[in-house]
Every structure is written in C-alpha cells, then in structure tokens.
Scaffold this motif. Structure first.
Motif, mmCIF file in Angstrom:
data_model
loop_
_atom_site.group_PDB
_atom_site.id
_atom_site.type_symbol
_atom_site.label_atom_id
_atom_site.label_comp_id
_atom_site.label_asym_id
_atom_site.label_seq_id
_atom_site.Cartn_x
_atom_site.Cartn_y
_atom_site.Cartn_z
ATOM 1 N N ALA A 199 10.044 9.055 -0.338
ATOM 2 C CA ALA A 199 10.693 8.181 -1.094
ATOM 3 C C ALA A 199 10.838 6.594 -0.304
ATOM 4 C CB ALA A 199 11.050 8.262 -1.835
ATOM 5 N N SER A 200 12.173 7.044 0.015
ATOM 6 C CA SER A 200 12.971 5.944 1.194
ATOM 7 C C SER A 200 12.078 5.346 2.643
ATOM 8 C CB SER A 200 14.291 6.412 1.434
ATOM 9 O OG SER A 200 13.979 7.971 2.403
ATOM 10 N N PHE A 201 11.525 6.113 2.557
ATOM 11 C CA PHE A 201 10.808 6.308 4.467
ATOM 12 C C PHE A 201 9.208 5.156 3.983
ATOM 13 C CE2 PHE A 201 6.278 6.823 6.511
ATOM 14 C CZ PHE A 201 6.611 6.329 7.618
ATOM 15 N N VAL A 202 8.648 5.453 2.801
ATOM 16 C CA VAL A 202 7.628 4.656 2.723
ATOM 17 C C VAL A 202 8.260 3.503 1.723
ATOM 18 C CG1 VAL A 202 6.114 4.632 0.257
ATOM 19 C CG2 VAL A 202 5.565 6.344 1.257
ATOM 20 N N ASN A 203 9.342 3.311 1.224
ATOM 21 C CA ASN A 203 9.975 1.957 0.225
ATOM 22 C C ASN A 203 10.257 1.048 1.578
ATOM 23 O OD1 ASN A 203 10.273 0.327 -1.188
ATOM 24 N ND2 ASN A 203 12.543 1.203 -1.137
ATOM 25 N N ARG A 204 10.475 1.376 3.377
ATOM 26 C CA ARG A 204 11.151 0.983 3.805
ATOM 27 C C ARG A 204 10.376 -0.155 4.926
ATOM 28 N NH1 ARG A 204 16.119 4.836 5.978
ATOM 29 N NH2 ARG A 204 14.662 5.676 5.514
ATOM 30 N N GLN A 205 9.095 1.479 5.280
ATOM 31 C CA GLN A 205 8.017 1.068 5.701
ATOM 32 C C GLN A 205 7.107 -0.176 4.841
ATOM 33 O OE1 GLN A 205 7.304 2.155 8.926
ATOM 34 N NE2 GLN A 205 5.894 0.554 8.688
ATOM 35 N N ASP A 206 7.136 -0.279 3.775
ATOM 36 C CA ASP A 206 6.280 -1.383 3.205
ATOM 37 C C ASP A 206 7.579 -2.527 3.352
ATOM 38 O OD1 ASP A 206 3.713 -1.985 1.167
ATOM 39 O OD2 ASP A 206 5.905 -2.467 -0.170
ATOM 40 N N ALA A 207 8.557 -2.444 3.344
ATOM 41 C CA ALA A 207 9.292 -3.556 3.148
ATOM 42 C C ALA A 207 9.125 -4.598 5.349
ATOM 43 C CB ALA A 207 10.698 -3.440 3.370
ATOM 44 N N ILE A 208 8.970 -3.293 6.299
ATOM 45 C CA ILE A 208 9.148 -3.359 7.543
ATOM 46 C C ILE A 208 7.313 -4.894 7.570
ATOM 47 C CG2 ILE A 208 8.345 -2.330 9.693
ATOM 48 C CD1 ILE A 208 10.344 -0.487 9.105
ATOM 49 N N ASP A 209 6.441 -3.587 6.522
ATOM 50 C CA ASP A 209 5.215 -4.316 6.659
ATOM 51 C C ASP A 209 5.006 -5.830 6.312
ATOM 52 O OD1 ASP A 209 4.118 -1.718 7.853
ATOM 53 O OD2 ASP A 209 3.215 -1.472 5.596
ATOM 54 N N HIS A 210 5.832 -6.283 4.927
ATOM 55 C CA HIS A 210 5.747 -8.046 4.218
ATOM 56 C C HIS A 210 6.467 -7.847 5.194
ATOM 57 C CE1 HIS A 210 3.862 -6.683 0.755
ATOM 58 N NE2 HIS A 210 4.480 -5.768 0.478
#
Length: 86
Positions: A67-78
């Motif tokens: 869950a934290s990986f997905v959240n942080r990866q989404d922030a990196i993508d944005h």
C-alpha cells in the motif's frame, strides 16, 4: 507520456522507492525467523508467539508495504508527469 528529459530522474526515483519498500520487508523476513524459537516460549491467544507473528505479522507487513509503495509511486508519477489521470 513522460517527457524525455524526465525519464532518468523518474527511473532514479522509482528505483530508490522500490529499494526503500523492499529493504524493511526483507529485513523482517530475515530477522523474525531468527528469533522465532525464543518468541515461541510465549503464547498469544493460545498460539506460540513466533508462529502467530510469522503468520499474521508477515501478511500485515506485506499489505502495508504494498500500500505504501503504490501511494509513493503514484506521487512519483504525478511529480514527473507520468500519471495515468492525464
């Protein structure tokens, strides 16, 4: 589509984020079994503590890590303009 000049920083951030997600999980997977015999001397809800932590703790740690990986990866993508919402 990510711009050409953003590709290297994007992948650098993604690689570091992946390592930051995997290292704590791998440490727990290695360290917990080393102490399982000592933990099994105590009981929790009728189960040996090492057994209980191995079953429930590993699953919980895996869910939190993903869950934290997905959240942080989404922030990196944005941050780098590579998000899917465009």
């Amino acid at each position: 589509m990510i711009e050409r000049r953003e590709r290297k920083p994007y992948w650098r951030h993604t690689k570091w984020q992946m390592l930051a997600s995997l290292v704590p999980f791998l440490i727990v997977m290695i360290v917990l079994p080393l102490y399982a015999a000592d933990l099994n001397r105590s009981r929790f809800m009728g189960f040996p503590l090492g057994y209980f932590l191995s079953l429930h703790g590993m699953i919980l740690i895996a869910v939190v890590t993903v869950a934290s990986f997905v959240n942080r990866q989404d922030a990196i993508d944005h941050w780098h303009g590579a998000h899917e919402d465009a």
